[in-house]
Design a protein around this motif. Structure first.
Motif, PDB file in Angstrom:
ATOM      1  N   MET D   1      14.764 -35.727  11.290  1.00 17.86           N
ATOM      2  CA  MET D   1      15.516 -34.545  11.723  1.00 17.86           C
ATOM      3  C   MET D   1      16.944 -34.949  12.120  1.00 17.86           C
ATOM      4  SD  MET D   1      14.247 -31.826  14.508  1.00 17.86           S
ATOM      5  CE  MET D   1      12.546 -32.242  14.090  1.00 17.86           C
ATOM      6  N   SER D   2      17.871 -34.362  11.428  1.00 10.13           N
ATOM      7  CA  SER D   2      19.257 -34.816  11.613  1.00 10.13           C
ATOM      8  C   SER D   2      19.801 -34.485  12.993  1.00 10.13           C
ATOM      9  CB  SER D   2      20.151 -34.179  10.552  1.00 10.13           C
ATOM     10  OG  SER D   2      20.489 -32.885  10.943  1.00 10.13           O
ATOM     11  N   ASP D   3      20.825 -35.230  13.358  1.00 15.22           N
ATOM     12  CA  ASP D   3      21.484 -35.014  14.638  1.00 15.22           C
ATOM     13  C   ASP D   3      22.119 -33.640  14.717  1.00 15.22           C
ATOM     14  OD1 ASP D   3      20.747 -37.379  15.518  1.00 15.22           O
ATOM     15  OD2 ASP D   3      22.737 -38.325  15.545  1.00 15.22           O
ATOM     16  N   LYS D   4      22.711 -33.246  13.597  1.00 14.08           N
ATOM     17  CA  LYS D   4      23.431 -31.970  13.586  1.00 14.08           C
ATOM     18  C   LYS D   4      22.466 -30.831  13.848  1.00 14.08           C
ATOM     19  CE  LYS D   4      27.690 -30.586  12.845  1.00 14.08           C
ATOM     20  NZ  LYS D   4      28.597 -31.247  11.891  1.00 14.08           N
ATOM     21  N   ARG D   5      21.338 -30.887  13.183  1.00  8.52           N
ATOM     22  CA  ARG D   5      20.326 -29.851  13.394  1.00  8.52           C
ATOM     23  C   ARG D   5      19.955 -29.772  14.861  1.00  8.52           C
ATOM     24  NH1 ARG D   5      15.630 -27.070  10.905  1.00  8.52           N
ATOM     25  NH2 ARG D   5      14.055 -27.160  12.539  1.00  8.52           N
ATOM     26  N   GLN D   6      19.735 -30.921  15.456  1.00  8.00           N
ATOM     27  CA  GLN D   6      19.359 -30.981  16.859  1.00  8.00           C
ATOM     28  C   GLN D   6      20.469 -30.403  17.739  1.00  8.00           C
ATOM     29  OE1 GLN D   6      16.411 -31.632  17.164  1.00  8.00           O
ATOM     30  NE2 GLN D   6      16.173 -31.692  19.389  1.00  8.00           N
ATOM     31  N   HIS D   7      21.680 -30.727  17.351  1.00  8.52           N
ATOM     32  CA  HIS D   7      22.836 -30.229  18.105  1.00  8.52           C
ATOM     33  C   HIS D   7      22.886 -28.704  18.092  1.00  8.52           C
ATOM     34  CE1 HIS D   7      27.379 -29.447  18.280  1.00  8.52           C
ATOM     35  NE2 HIS D   7      27.001 -29.712  19.499  1.00  8.52           N
ATOM     36  N   ILE D   8      22.665 -28.146  16.915  1.00 11.02           N
ATOM     37  CA  ILE D   8      22.672 -26.686  16.795  1.00 11.02           C
ATOM     38  C   ILE D   8      21.583 -26.089  17.671  1.00 11.02           C
ATOM     39  CG2 ILE D   8      22.331 -24.757  15.209  1.00 11.02           C
ATOM     40  CD1 ILE D   8      23.446 -26.535  12.975  1.00 11.02           C
ATOM     41  N   ILE D   9      20.433 -26.709  17.662  1.00  8.88           N
ATOM     42  CA  ILE D   9      19.316 -26.199  18.458  1.00  8.88           C
ATOM     43  C   ILE D   9      19.659 -26.201  19.941  1.00  8.88           C
ATOM     44  CG2 ILE D   9      16.953 -26.685  19.187  1.00  8.88           C
ATOM     45  CD1 ILE D   9      16.387 -27.657  16.351  1.00  8.88           C
ATOM     46  N   LYS D  10      20.247 -27.301  20.400  1.00  6.69           N
ATOM     47  CA  LYS D  10      20.578 -27.400  21.822  1.00  6.69           C
ATOM     48  C   LYS D  10      21.566 -26.316  22.239  1.00  6.69           C
ATOM     49  CE  LYS D  10      19.886 -32.309  22.721  1.00  6.69           C
ATOM     50  NZ  LYS D  10      20.554 -33.614  22.885  1.00  6.69           N
ATOM     51  N   ILE D  11      22.599 -26.188  21.435  1.00  8.05           N
ATOM     52  CA  ILE D  11      23.619 -25.172  21.721  1.00  8.05           C
ATOM     53  C   ILE D  11      22.975 -23.786  21.751  1.00  8.05           C
ATOM     54  CG2 ILE D  11      25.627 -24.003  20.768  1.00  8.05           C
ATOM     55  CD1 ILE D  11      26.667 -26.539  21.573  1.00  8.05           C
ATOM     56  N   HIS D  42      22.300 -24.627   5.669  1.00  8.91           N
ATOM     57  CA  HIS D  42      21.835 -25.895   5.124  1.00  8.91           C
ATOM     58  C   HIS D  42      20.750 -26.461   6.034  1.00  8.91           C
ATOM     59  CE1 HIS D  42      21.922 -29.733   3.119  1.00  8.91           C
ATOM     60  NE2 HIS D  42      22.102 -30.323   4.289  1.00  8.91           N
ATOM     61  N   TYR D  43      20.903 -26.184   7.319  1.00  7.82           N
ATOM     62  CA  TYR D  43      19.957 -26.732   8.295  1.00  7.82           C
ATOM     63  C   TYR D  43      18.816 -25.787   8.625  1.00  7.82           C
ATOM     64  CZ  TYR D  43      23.384 -30.389   9.027  1.00  7.82           C
ATOM     65  OH  TYR D  43      24.229 -31.441   8.845  1.00  7.82           O
ATOM     66  N   PHE D  44      19.069 -24.510   8.500  1.00  4.57           N
ATOM     67  CA  PHE D  44      18.032 -23.528   8.838  1.00  4.57           C
ATOM     68  C   PHE D  44      17.946 -22.476   7.747  1.00  4.57           C
ATOM     69  CE2 PHE D  44      19.678 -25.295  12.738  1.00  4.57           C
ATOM     70  CZ  PHE D  44      18.531 -25.653  13.425  1.00  4.57           C
ATOM     71  N   GLU D  45      16.734 -22.040   7.514  1.00  2.00           N
ATOM     72  CA  GLU D  45      16.546 -21.022   6.487  1.00  2.00           C
ATOM     73  C   GLU D  45      17.003 -19.658   6.954  1.00  2.00           C
ATOM     74  OE1 GLU D  45      12.673 -20.632   4.880  1.00  2.00           O
ATOM     75  OE2 GLU D  45      13.393 -21.647   3.049  1.00  2.00           O
ATOM     76  N   SER D  46      16.909 -19.442   8.235  1.00  2.00           N
ATOM     77  CA  SER D  46      17.246 -18.127   8.768  1.00  2.00           C
ATOM     78  C   SER D  46      17.424 -18.231  10.273  1.00  2.00           C
ATOM     79  CB  SER D  46      16.114 -17.142   8.486  1.00  2.00           C
ATOM     80  OG  SER D  46      14.971 -17.554   9.204  1.00  2.00           O
TER      81      SER D  46
END
Lengths: 197, 197, 197, 197
Positions: D1-11, D42-46
């Motif tokens: 799981m990429s860092d960017k994805r995780q970053h988006i989730i946290k925010i 790119h990171y999330f389908e929806s």
DNA sequence: AATGAATGAGGTTTCATTCAT
DNA sequence: TATGAATGAAACCTCATTCAT
């Protein structure tokens, strides 16, 4: 600044000149610019932002064509003044004496209930008046001293032209403007003479 | 013509002067005039009919106060001209230099897309110009011959005033109008002199 | 207050209870109430005004059914308390444990970004707590003195019920609420005993 | 799981906690996370996928901090219970009693019209209840037999806390929660006593 | 992995006008 | 004369999602 944004501004400039700000509907713009509803808001935050951008756009053309190319040229001031008058008439002939002056129109439509628009239009007239005053100062020559008085005179000449355009629009007849311009020419002659004596 | 109809017209006149025609909503009028929605359409067929009636109403006041009482009075023409200028300034002072001239405003807002409005406003300016031309003819005296030229001059003076009001509205400063009026006075002096020689 | 307005409120109350405020779209309301878009704005100034009217409407029912008919009745306080619990369960059974409590829902959805809603909901909970505190005071009898403490206890009981409803909604199972209510009953028994000793 | 994805989730977690799911717009997220529009997909389908990921993310923190570190620690069960209460209050103090509990909020907002969200939230509450029930069982000691009854009690305590948070959010006052917690403590004491006898 | 332009359905609200009484 | 409810097209704007690069 993207091409599309610029394209929307140009299209809107024509519409707003002819129909006024409020009367130019977003749907008119979208149709004319061939863009989708959502896309418009990609380029502009609101209709007002577009309106102000349109003002800037038209003024940038004025600045270039009138304030710089004509009024600030290295020519005889009388030539410059005459070129200005010719330019003004020409602008109106382009839209068959129907639209009037964008800045005059917006001054009338927006001044009272939108301070941002009012300020922008005010500044356009001020810059025009300034440059014109300088041309008059050149005509007077070294004797020119009372800047305040020259500025006031220039302002009145601008008013004459705007009034001439207004009446012309009302009658849809360019002759009105040409007629007013005749008086403007005479007024300038008298104004300068009074300094030369 | 019923009192109520007249009442609606008066109320609307003030609103439309300040906000313009399109921007004066029916609901504004109904609220200000304290009448019901349906009832409005008992007195007027449409908003446009009201708008035209408002124009007529305001002009009837102008006709009385300016064209007749001032410009057609049995007085020295120079006095009449000065009284007109004072009257014009006074009108603007009433609304703190914010609204401008109703006819100028409507000329700008409506000329291009409503022929009926355009014609009415055009006629207002024409009647004003006519009366003013006669005053100038009186100043010139028996020598006055070229009516056409005097009419054109009067038209330019009207344009100056309308332009002065427009610029004044843009700057929200009565000084602009007073300034323009100074030039109008000078222009008239020169115009008359040229005939007297 | 017209019937139609009341009708719109009733319809909206059901929708907003089930979908929340933001998620109840005007179009849902218009369709359910069978009125036209424009007509809605004849009765309400905005969606928010409707939302607040819905809150008032539901609360007026609560006031009547719970605060007055049940909690202020001239009965044994224990009976009143039990009737309240039964009423609460009943309300939830009506919507198959799916919607939860309107006030709890709105507290969660609106408290943070709409102060007007927050205040209204807060007042609902306060009034409920007040009435409940009085019932507890009756149970305690003449010994009841520390109003502050009784109020705090009543507030906790209200919280228990709201929490029970929230969990019930999450599990879509009325048993959760009934379970929580059992603890509420016990808590009250203990609370009263402590005063009786 | 990429860092960017995780970053988006946290925010997004912070945003959704405070504004709710529907009310957190993609544009809010993109701006806060400083990523481009297309890249998000790119990171999330929806948006829904993100929402569920946010739920997982917050729960993973809960699991670590509350369920494991506190409730499963090798300590006296009363200490663990008290630490849980302190932790809960602390969480709320962090957002000035304004946001409430993410899971409670989502239970209210989403349960009825999104089954996936409902299930996830339900499972959070179930796991919390389970762990809490075990702590109570420890308090009771070897006598603890009726798991079902302990579970129900734990569920009621969870409900009390959620209800306390809800009321606290409505009043924007941490005192409400602290008040409810007082009752929770008492309830537990009584509950345990009844087994000890 | 990233950008931001494009899409288009749908959001709330406005408004001149018509209708029923 | 008068009322205000009803209408519906059109206003500006939002938003999740897709597309092209």
């Amino acid at each position: 600044m993207s091409d599309k944004r610029q394209h929307i501004i140009k299209i809107s400039a024509a519409l707003m000149h002819s129909k006024g700000y409020e009367n130019t509907k977003l749907s008119d713009i979208l149709q004319a610019a061939e863009i989708g509803k959502g896309n418009f808001y990609h380029y502009f935050e609101s209709k007002q932002e577009l309106g102000l951008a349109v003002l800037d756009y038209i003024f940038s053309y004025w600045k270039y064509a009138l304030l710089e190319n004509i009024l600030s040229a290295d020519k005889d001031p009388e030539v410059k003044f005459n070129e200005m008058l010719a330019w003004v008439v020409n602008q109106q002939k382009r839209n068959q004496s129907k639209c009037g002056c964008v800045f005059g129109n917006l001054a009338v439509e927006m001044s009272e209930h939108d301070e941002t628009f009012r300020r922008k239009v005010e500044s356009v007239f001020d810059q025009w008046t300034d440059k014109l005053a300088r041309v008059f100062a050149e005509m007077i020559g070294p004797a020119a001293g009372n800047d305040q008085q020259i500025f006031k005179f220039a302002q009145s000449i601008v008013a004459m032209l705007e009034g001439g355009i207004l009446l012309m629009k009302s009658k849809q007849d360019i002759a009105v403007l040409e007629n007013v311009i005749e008086l403007a020419r005479t007024s300038v002659r008298h104004f300068i003479q009074q300094y030369k004596q």
